[in-house]
Motif scaffolding. Structure first.
Motif, PDB file in Angstrom:
ATOM      1  N   ASP A   6      38.574  38.139  50.744  1.00 39.97           N
ATOM      2  CA  ASP A   6      38.022  36.654  50.115  1.00 39.97           C
ATOM      3  C   ASP A   6      39.005  36.331  50.706  1.00 39.97           C
ATOM      4  OD1 ASP A   6      35.739  37.991  48.876  1.00 39.97           O
ATOM      5  OD2 ASP A   6      37.550  38.326  46.972  1.00 39.97           O
ATOM      6  N   ILE A   7      39.427  36.128  52.006  1.00 37.78           N
ATOM      7  CA  ILE A   7      40.773  34.929  52.840  1.00 37.78           C
ATOM      8  C   ILE A   7      39.800  34.559  52.844  1.00 37.78           C
ATOM      9  CG2 ILE A   7      41.089  34.292  55.122  1.00 37.78           C
ATOM     10  CD1 ILE A   7      41.682  37.300  55.378  1.00 37.78           C
ATOM     11  N   ASP A   8      37.504  33.168  52.601  1.00 36.24           N
ATOM     12  CA  ASP A   8      37.278  32.149  52.421  1.00 36.24           C
ATOM     13  C   ASP A   8      38.119  31.430  51.347  1.00 36.24           C
ATOM     14  OD1 ASP A   8      36.519  32.190  55.309  1.00 36.24           O
ATOM     15  OD2 ASP A   8      34.230  32.973  54.734  1.00 36.24           O
ATOM     16  N   LEU A   9      37.834  32.187  50.300  1.00 38.95           N
ATOM     17  CA  LEU A   9      38.083  32.139  48.908  1.00 38.95           C
ATOM     18  C   LEU A   9      39.139  31.114  48.913  1.00 38.95           C
ATOM     19  CD1 LEU A   9      36.791  31.753  46.154  1.00 38.95           C
ATOM     20  CD2 LEU A   9      38.220  33.629  45.574  1.00 38.95           C
ATOM     21  N   MET A  10      40.331  32.580  48.959  1.00 40.47           N
ATOM     22  CA  MET A  10      42.005  31.885  49.247  1.00 40.47           C
ATOM     23  C   MET A  10      42.037  30.198  49.987  1.00 40.47           C
ATOM     24  SD  MET A  10      42.797  33.601  47.140  1.00 40.47           S
ATOM     25  CE  MET A  10      44.750  32.432  47.054  1.00 40.47           C
ATOM     26  N   LEU A  11      41.066  30.322  51.379  1.00 45.01           N
ATOM     27  CA  LEU A  11      41.436  29.168  52.082  1.00 45.01           C
ATOM     28  C   LEU A  11      40.778  27.936  51.087  1.00 45.01           C
ATOM     29  CD1 LEU A  11      40.914  30.566  55.510  1.00 45.01           C
ATOM     30  CD2 LEU A  11      42.680  29.574  55.084  1.00 45.01           C
ATOM     31  N   ALA A  12      39.851  28.152  50.855  1.00 45.00           N
ATOM     32  CA  ALA A  12      39.206  26.933  50.225  1.00 45.00           C
ATOM     33  C   ALA A  12      39.850  26.168  48.871  1.00 45.00           C
ATOM     34  CB  ALA A  12      37.779  27.489  49.579  1.00 45.00           C
ATOM     35  N   ARG A  13      40.793  27.567  48.326  1.00 45.08           N
ATOM     36  CA  ARG A  13      41.452  27.195  47.637  1.00 45.08           C
ATOM     37  C   ARG A  13      42.748  26.508  47.474  1.00 45.08           C
ATOM     38  NH1 ARG A  13      41.014  32.244  43.570  1.00 45.08           N
ATOM     39  NH2 ARG A  13      39.307  32.445  42.400  1.00 45.08           N
ATOM     40  N   ARG A  14      43.609  26.615  49.099  1.00 38.92           N
ATOM     41  CA  ARG A  14      44.669  25.937  49.464  1.00 38.92           C
ATOM     42  C   ARG A  14      44.391  25.175  50.082  1.00 38.92           C
ATOM     43  NH1 ARG A  14      45.802  28.864  45.555  1.00 38.92           N
ATOM     44  NH2 ARG A  14      47.568  31.021  45.664  1.00 38.92           N
ATOM     45  N   LYS A  15      42.960  24.467  50.280  1.00 35.95           N
ATOM     46  CA  LYS A  15      42.858  23.676  51.601  1.00 35.95           C
ATOM     47  C   LYS A  15      43.161  23.743  52.408  1.00 35.95           C
ATOM     48  CE  LYS A  15      41.641  19.830  47.818  1.00 35.95           C
ATOM     49  NZ  LYS A  15      42.115  21.218  46.000  1.00 35.95           N
ATOM     50  N   MET A  16      43.271  24.546  53.011  1.00 35.59           N
ATOM     51  CA  MET A  16      43.617  25.116  54.678  1.00 35.59           C
ATOM     52  C   MET A  16      42.784  25.671  55.215  1.00 35.59           C
ATOM     53  SD  MET A  16      46.963  27.882  55.784  1.00 35.59           S
ATOM     54  CE  MET A  16      47.305  27.600  53.753  1.00 35.59           C
ATOM     55  N   SER A  17      42.887  25.443  56.387  1.00 30.66           N
ATOM     56  CA  SER A  17      41.783  25.713  57.931  1.00 30.66           C
ATOM     57  C   SER A  17      42.067  26.998  58.193  1.00 30.66           C
ATOM     58  CB  SER A  17      41.758  24.591  58.856  1.00 30.66           C
ATOM     59  OG  SER A  17      43.161  24.563  59.691  1.00 30.66           O
ATOM     60  N   VAL A  18      41.304  27.370  59.082  1.00 25.15           N
ATOM     61  CA  VAL A  18      41.079  29.546  59.550  1.00 25.15           C
ATOM     62  C   VAL A  18      42.690  29.033  60.511  1.00 25.15           C
ATOM     63  CG1 VAL A  18      40.303  30.614  60.942  1.00 25.15           C
ATOM     64  CG2 VAL A  18      39.131  29.752  59.187  1.00 25.15           C
ATOM     65  N   GLY A  19      42.568  27.162  61.408  1.00 19.67           N
ATOM     66  CA  GLY A  19      43.842  26.878  62.796  1.00 19.67           C
ATOM     67  C   GLY A  19      44.677  27.049  61.704  1.00 19.67           C
ATOM     68  N   CYS A  52      49.142  36.948  52.316  1.00 15.27           N
ATOM     69  CA  CYS A  52      49.867  36.369  51.311  1.00 15.27           C
ATOM     70  C   CYS A  52      51.362  35.038  51.091  1.00 15.27           C
ATOM     71  CB  CYS A  52      50.128  37.743  50.431  1.00 15.27           C
ATOM     72  SG  CYS A  52      49.295  38.869  50.410  1.00 15.27           S
ATOM     73  N   GLU A  53      52.143  35.535  52.156  1.00 14.74           N
ATOM     74  CA  GLU A  53      53.253  34.505  52.176  1.00 14.74           C
ATOM     75  C   GLU A  53      52.344  32.851  52.529  1.00 14.74           C
ATOM     76  OE1 GLU A  53      57.705  33.356  54.122  1.00 14.74           O
ATOM     77  OE2 GLU A  53      56.962  35.248  54.648  1.00 14.74           O
ATOM     78  N   ALA A  54      51.795  32.885  53.167  1.00 15.93           N
ATOM     79  CA  ALA A  54      51.591  31.359  53.653  1.00 15.93           C
ATOM     80  C   ALA A  54      50.286  31.000  52.968  1.00 15.93           C
ATOM     81  CB  ALA A  54      50.536  31.955  55.046  1.00 15.93           C
ATOM     82  N   LEU A  55      49.776  32.030  52.216  1.00 17.34           N
ATOM     83  CA  LEU A  55      48.091  31.901  50.845  1.00 17.34           C
ATOM     84  C   LEU A  55      49.347  31.712  49.265  1.00 17.34           C
ATOM     85  CD1 LEU A  55      45.376  33.327  52.400  1.00 17.34           C
ATOM     86  CD2 LEU A  55      45.912  30.927  52.728  1.00 17.34           C
TER      87      LEU A  55
END
Length: 73
Positions: A6-19, A52-55
């Protein structure tokens, strides 16, 4: 595969890009894409910890087990 990522979900919640996440974790965007699309066969604990640390999340926020063979009957 019974482990869903579920990395996509956490990226969306954190408003963070894959890069941005790849830079923070220290892996290539291509390797992160393999992981987030569920194509990885393994993940190092060090990588999981860095994600986990980054997100700012727990491993269970990124990985979950799904029973195989479920159908709507």
């Amino acid at each position: 595969m019974p482990i869903a990522v579920d990395i996509d979900l956490m990226l969306a919640r954190r408003k963070m890009s894959v890069g941005e996440l790849a830079d923070r974790v220290g892996i290539t965007p291509a390797n992160l894409a393999v992981l987030k699309n569920g194509r990885a066969k393994a993940v190092r604990f060090a990588t999981l910890a860095a994600l986990c640390e980054a997100l700012d999340c727990q491993p269970g926020d990124l990985l979950r087990w799904e029973k195989e063979g479920l159908t709507d009957e």
